[in-house]
Structures are given as C-alpha cells and as structure tokens.
Design an enzyme around this catalytic site. Sequence first.
Site, PDB file in Angstrom:
ATOM      1  N   LYS A   1       0.841  -1.195   0.000  1.00  0.00           N
ATOM      2  CA  LYS A   1       0.000   0.000   0.000  1.00  0.00           C
ATOM      3  C   LYS A   1       0.877   1.247   0.000  1.00  0.00           C
ATOM      4  O   LYS A   1       1.927   1.282   0.654  1.00  0.00           O
ATOM      5  CB  LYS A   1      -0.899  -0.033   1.231  1.00  0.00           C
ATOM      6  CG  LYS A   1      -1.927   1.076   1.332  1.00  0.00           C
ATOM      7  CD  LYS A   1      -2.782   0.832   2.568  1.00  0.00           C
ATOM      8  CE  LYS A   1      -3.810   1.904   2.795  1.00  0.00           C
ATOM      9  NZ  LYS A   1      -4.642   1.629   3.992  1.00  0.00           N
TER      10      LYS A   1
ATOM     11  N   SER B   1      -9.380   1.730   3.184  1.00  0.00           N
ATOM     12  CA  SER B   1      -8.519   2.494   2.304  1.00  0.00           C
ATOM     13  C   SER B   1      -7.511   1.625   1.539  1.00  0.00           C
ATOM     14  O   SER B   1      -6.876   2.099   0.599  1.00  0.00           O
ATOM     15  CB  SER B   1      -7.748   3.554   3.118  1.00  0.00           C
ATOM     16  OG  SER B   1      -6.860   2.963   4.041  1.00  0.00           O
TER      17      SER B   1
ATOM     18  N   SER C   1      -9.850  -0.787   7.225  1.00  0.00           N
ATOM     19  CA  SER C   1      -9.184  -0.591   5.932  1.00  0.00           C
ATOM     20  C   SER C   1      -8.478  -1.820   5.394  1.00  0.00           C
ATOM     21  O   SER C   1      -8.027  -1.811   4.251  1.00  0.00           O
ATOM     22  CB  SER C   1      -8.202   0.581   6.018  1.00  0.00           C
ATOM     23  OG  SER C   1      -8.909   1.794   6.111  1.00  0.00           O
TER      24      SER C   1
END
Length: 537
Positions: free
Chosen positions: A115, A195, A219
Amino acid sequence: MRRIPFLLAFMLALGACDSKAPDGVPPAGTEPTDFIFAEIDINDLQTRMQRGELDSRTLTQAYLDRIAAIDKAGPTLNAVMEINPDALKEAALRDVERKTNSVRGPLHGIPILLKDNIGATPMANSAGSLALKDFRPANDAFLVRRLREAGAVILGKTNLSEWANFRSTRSTSGWSARGGQTRSPYALDRNPCGSSSGSAVAVSANLVVAAIGTETDGSIICPAAMNGLVGLKPTVGLVSREGIIPISFSQDTAGPMTRNVSDAAYLLTVLAGRDNADPATANTAWNTTLDYHSHLKADGLKGARIGVMRSKLSIHPDAAAAMEVAISTMREAGATVVDAEIPTDDQWSDDENTLLLYEFKAGLERYLQKQNAPLKTLSQLIGYNQQYPTSEMPFFGQELFEQANAKGGLGEMEYISARSRARRLAGPEGIDAALKAQQLDALIAPATGPAWVTDPLTGDHFPGAGYGAAAVAGYPSLTIPMGSSNGLPLGIVFMGAAWSEPRLIELGYAYEQLTRARMPPQYLPSLTSSAARKSAR
C-alpha cells in the site's frame, strides 16, 4: 483556480496515475480472466520454483505484464500506483540465491505489493497525495526490511483512499489524486472499499499473489471482504508501524491481504516482530519465534465455542442469509455457535473520532519531520490542497484535516479521556466481556455488505460493518469469503482477544477448507441483472 466540469474531472481522475506501464504488454484482446498464474498460491509457486519449472524473474515479469494488460489497460482497475524499477533485478538475485541453495523461506522469490503509505525504496511514499508524489524515503519501513530479508520481491505500490480515508467526512473510497479511482474487478462501477483498496483489488484480480494493507478501522477487513479475499488485521503491537504514514498509533497496523488463509499465515509470520522504533512492538513480550502457518488446522472448528453477533445481521439481507449458512457449517464441523453481543457496542464512536483527530495530527507531523518530507506540518498540507483544488479536491474537501489541525497536543484532557474510554469500552468491557460471558473462542459477524456503486458526488454509501470493536480495541480480526450477493463477494469476520491470531487462523482456515467460497472476479462493466445471472453461472 477555475474548477473543471464535474464529469470531466471524474473521468480524468479515473485514469490518473504517475506510474508507467512496463514492457511486455500482452497482445490486444487478452481476456482478463485468462492468466497462467490465476488463483495460484505461495505453496504452489514455491513447489514450481523448487522443481525448476519456474523462476522468480519469470513470475515477476508475468505479473508486470498482467498489470500492464488489465490494470493500466483493459478494465483499467487503477489498483497499482507505481512499479518498483528494481523488481526484476530483485527477482533475479533471488533466483541466484536459489541456485546456490540459499533459499530464505516460504516467501523467497515471491512478488508482493505494498500500500502506498508504506515506505519502500526507491519508490515514492505519498498516501495518494500529489503533495508527496516526489517524496522518496531514504530507508525501507521496518516491515519492508523483514519482507526483503525473507526473500520477497517488492513489486510496487498500490493505490489507496487518499490519506488512508482520513481527509474528508464524505470522501470516496479508493480514490486518490495521485492514483485516480480504483475499481472493483467484480463490477467496474462498484466501489472496492477503502482504504487498502488497491492492495485488495490487485490480489483479487491476480496482479500479484499477495499484498500488504494497513488498517485503522476497517481498511484491511472491508476491502478484503468486498473483493473476495482473506484479510488479517493483527493485534496492535504485533507488526511495526515504523516507516508507515500514520493516522493513529492506538489503532494503526499493517497486515496481509491474500486469496487464502495459508498465504496470510506465511506473511504474518514474516511481518510480526519487535522493533525498538515502534513502542507498541517494543513493549510486546516476544517469548518465542512465531510460526502462524503451524496453526492451519483443518479440524480447527471442532470443539470451538463461537458467538454470533445477531445485531450485525441487519447489515444486508444477503449477508444475513450467508451468515446462517456459515453458522450451520460451523456447527456441522463440531463448533458450538451461540448468540452473543458486545455489551458496549458502538458506545466508543465519539471517543474514537476524538482520539483519531488528536493522534493523526501528532503522528503525521512526527512522520513528515523524521522522514524529511517536503511538507512537514498538517497546516502545510491543508495549504497545498487549497492551492491545487482542481487536482486535490475535485470531489470532496478536507474537513478532517481541518478538524485535526484545530486540536491541541496529546496532553489535552479531552484526548486522554477519549482514548482511555474508547479502548476500555471496545476492549475489556466490549470484546473481552462478550468472550468471557460464554467462554467463547471468537466472535463472528458479517464483515460488511456488498459493494456499492462508486459515487464521487455524494461519497460512500457504506452498508455497515461488523469489525469496529476489534479496530478500536486494537485486537485482531480475520475476514474470510463466505458467499455473494448478485455476484458481489461477502465476507465473514472472526474477532478475538488481544494476541489471539493463532486461534483465529485455526478457526478461519477450518471454515475456509469447508466452504471454498472465494469467487474469482469477472470484470463486468456494471452489475445489471443479466450480468449478475451470467456471473452466478
């Protein structure tokens, strides 16, 4: 600055990305469902490499070609933010080591995506913001060092909800100014949840075998569930956050996102470890070397006591129906499943919001200054967004930034009281109390509902969640695919006490082996009724 028309802005944002597609793009017309390594896992890849049927460089190139074919072209998923320019070089070095019998472990030569809030040289670490698009930390994050020491190949960085979804109260999950809008591979007009949206979509679409996400509250679990994956959010203090752009040191953690529990266990074994630069892991009692893969037990449900949180079944009718099937499956496997509730459910919500605002400002500014980022305060980031509203704020604002910036320091009584109450209500008086009341191994609930249609105008249409208590308490949670709603994946979440990852893995693995509910994506343009029926076949 003059704002561009809304629809044009959205179209531009869908395709925005500052990475370049690698060489080796497959011929036009390549079907996204056709891929030689589709649905493969780490065990199978290692077996092939051990037999000499495959090497890491060939595998890495195949994933780069796959990214070029369906992430940057074709369905245009926008899951991958940036390719590691050294990925093929890293893979070739792992192949040399294998030839000299220097295999480092199960992750040797395995490509992994990260990420884009996890620092990894030589790439940018931007949290999706154009303000940091050229910011390249001098050193790897602690967990990246552990992955590389274990022999993993860092393939690149994934898109995310900008600033890990902590900028606006009506943000659109999976959107960042740097990466554009990540799309669900199941139906391209649906939202992947955030996210860690890019990490989830990349693994689900077979752009990589596994990825790392981060979670503050949902997330990892939400995008994993909505993209048909296994997502494991560890206990806070098991995995170092050093080198990760933060929201909250009370709740932040990184964790694996994979297509099965076995791969998640391999990754967690590598990620877990003491780091003196992160007080949460430095204060953890590390008595033994952890091997989570040893907890893959096909009979893990036998004799277990599990509590189903009935109040969470109202999230969505299809999720409730899938949960009833899951409950029956667990009972048939020898588990006792009883109704259970967290006595303090959601009483921590206001306090969680307060602690996040305080900790975000303090933690972010500490990170920016320590890492010598080009902008070093939250005020400067707010100013940047105000200076470039067309690119940074075409759809939503920065209310959370502004609220956080107005807060004082961590010595404020408002913060100290909120943090204490939130963790107590979610942890000892929440999950722990529910487990103790009926001597339970874990709590289960639908992770969330099916994916909603992406709507940049009004933001997310979030159906609800079953994982919030674990996030606020800092306890572990594990989501497993459990079914679908009109072709869209649904996940079940297992939650336990602090440090109960081994037991959750036993329960989750046993459930996974019985159900095999993972459903590969079909890349439908939209989820029309006819498309849904086709997907069901």
